[in-house]
Design a protein around this motif. Structure first.
Motif: not given
Ligand code: HEM
Lengths: 144, 164
Positions: B28-30, B84-87, A44-47, A17-18
């Protein structure tokens, strides 16, 4: 236009991913999108987690009403925080939707049409949300 | 050119027998698109408050429907998973050395979400069956002692009156 071109400029997708940092080109739009997704994502994680925990677990949806929101919005700093949440969430979501559209809608004409509709809805609701937060008048509580 | 991992169509994505990378990528997309859809509706409903607070309170009745609790849980899960996955993705992007530990990172991110969802699910679902109070009941009762005319307090009063 070939199908490759409609996602050209975006970095290579990664197995987990990414995407890799885009190489950039005539314009650095893709590079800045890539950076923006990472910076806004971390903010956005925090907000958003704060927002969810506050309204769902501390206040409880069952006890929610207009007075609670008006009380909260009476504080301009809180509205400013909300403008940040709103703007980051919408732009982050809009760019994410753009990635999906470019991946799945490959016909150039159709892609443009789908983008037009999605951009209008997202930017329209973003503007409406900012309008609400900026024109809010705390005295509606006492005037009732 | 590096290997192409991004699936070009939903069909190939669903047939793809990928490992961690693929299912996290799809989820992640969904979750991202799901949260965006909710956000659009949510911002419009919230904006109603400047037009008419009464109208806003009407719209909230939808949130208070027990079936919506399932949607709320889904939103909660979606935001946590996407976060979490984005991080994890950001960490991998800026610190490529950890790519070798990707499987462990995927499971760590998933574990954080699952563990967080256990108390959240309990807090939101148990009240539906009468096993626990709604979240925030203490605060609510405290508030209603002084703000007796607040819509949420009035609503409760009438529901109790009906039950009697
Ligand atoms: C079911 C879960 C949710 C509940 C119960 C909830 C509740 C609320 C409430 C009560 C307000 C008005 C008070 C305030 O401004 O804080 C609000 C506004 C807002 N919420 Fe949520 N929220 C939820 C999920 C989310 C999520 C996931 C996001 C973003 C990703 C979000 C973004 C916003 C924004 C941007 C506003 C301001 C909208 C505007 O002023 O036009 N909310 N929410």
């Amino acid at each position: 236009m070939s199908t490759e071109e409609s996602t050209a400029g975006r970095g290579e997708a990664r197995p987990g991913g990414g995407y890799d940092v885009p190489r950039g080109g005539r314009s650095n739009f893709e590079v800045w999108s890539w950076v923006f997704m990472r910076v806004s994502g971390v903010i956005l994680i925090f907000l958003s987690v704060y927002h969810l925990v506050w309204w769902n677990l501390v206040v409880g949806v069952e006890h929610l009403d207009s007075e609670l929101v008006i009380d909260r919005w009476a504080n301009p700093l809180y509205r400013l925080l909300n403008i940040a949440l709103l703007t980051f969430a919408m732009l982050h979501g809009l760019n994410g939707a753009r990635y999906s559209i470019e991946d799945y809608v490959r016909k150039p004409g159709l892609q443009l049409a789908v983008k037009g509709v999605v951009y209008t809805i997202v930017i329209g609701s973003l503007i409406f949300g900012i309008f609400a937060l900026l024109t809010f008048d705390p005295s509606i509580l006492t005037n009732r | 050119m590096a290997k192409e991992y991004r699936s070009r169509s939903l069909g190939t994505a669903l047939r793809y027998k990928g490992r961690e990378g693929m299912w996290t990528w799809m989820l992640h997309r969904a979750t991202g698109l799901g949260v965006l859809l909710f956000l659009i509706i949510h911002v419009i409903e919230t904006g109603l408050i400047v037009i008419s607070p009464e109208f806003y309170d009407e719209a909230l009745l939808l949130y208070k429907n027990p079936f919506f609790r399932i949607a709320e849980l889904l939103i909660f899960f979606s935001v946590l998973f996407h976060a979490a996955n984005g991080l994890r993705i950001v960490v991998q992007d800026f610190w490529p050395a950890v790519m070798r530990r990707q499987r462990q990172l995927v499971w760590a991110a998933t574990a954080v979400v699952v563990i967080a969802m256990i108390p959240v699910t309990w807090m939101m679902v148990a009240p539906l069956f009468g096993w626990a109070d709604e979240p925030g009941t203490g605060r609510h009762l405290e508030r209603c002692r002084s703000a007796t005319t607040a819509p949420a307090c009035v609503l409760e009063g009438s529901a109790e009156a009906e039950a009697l």
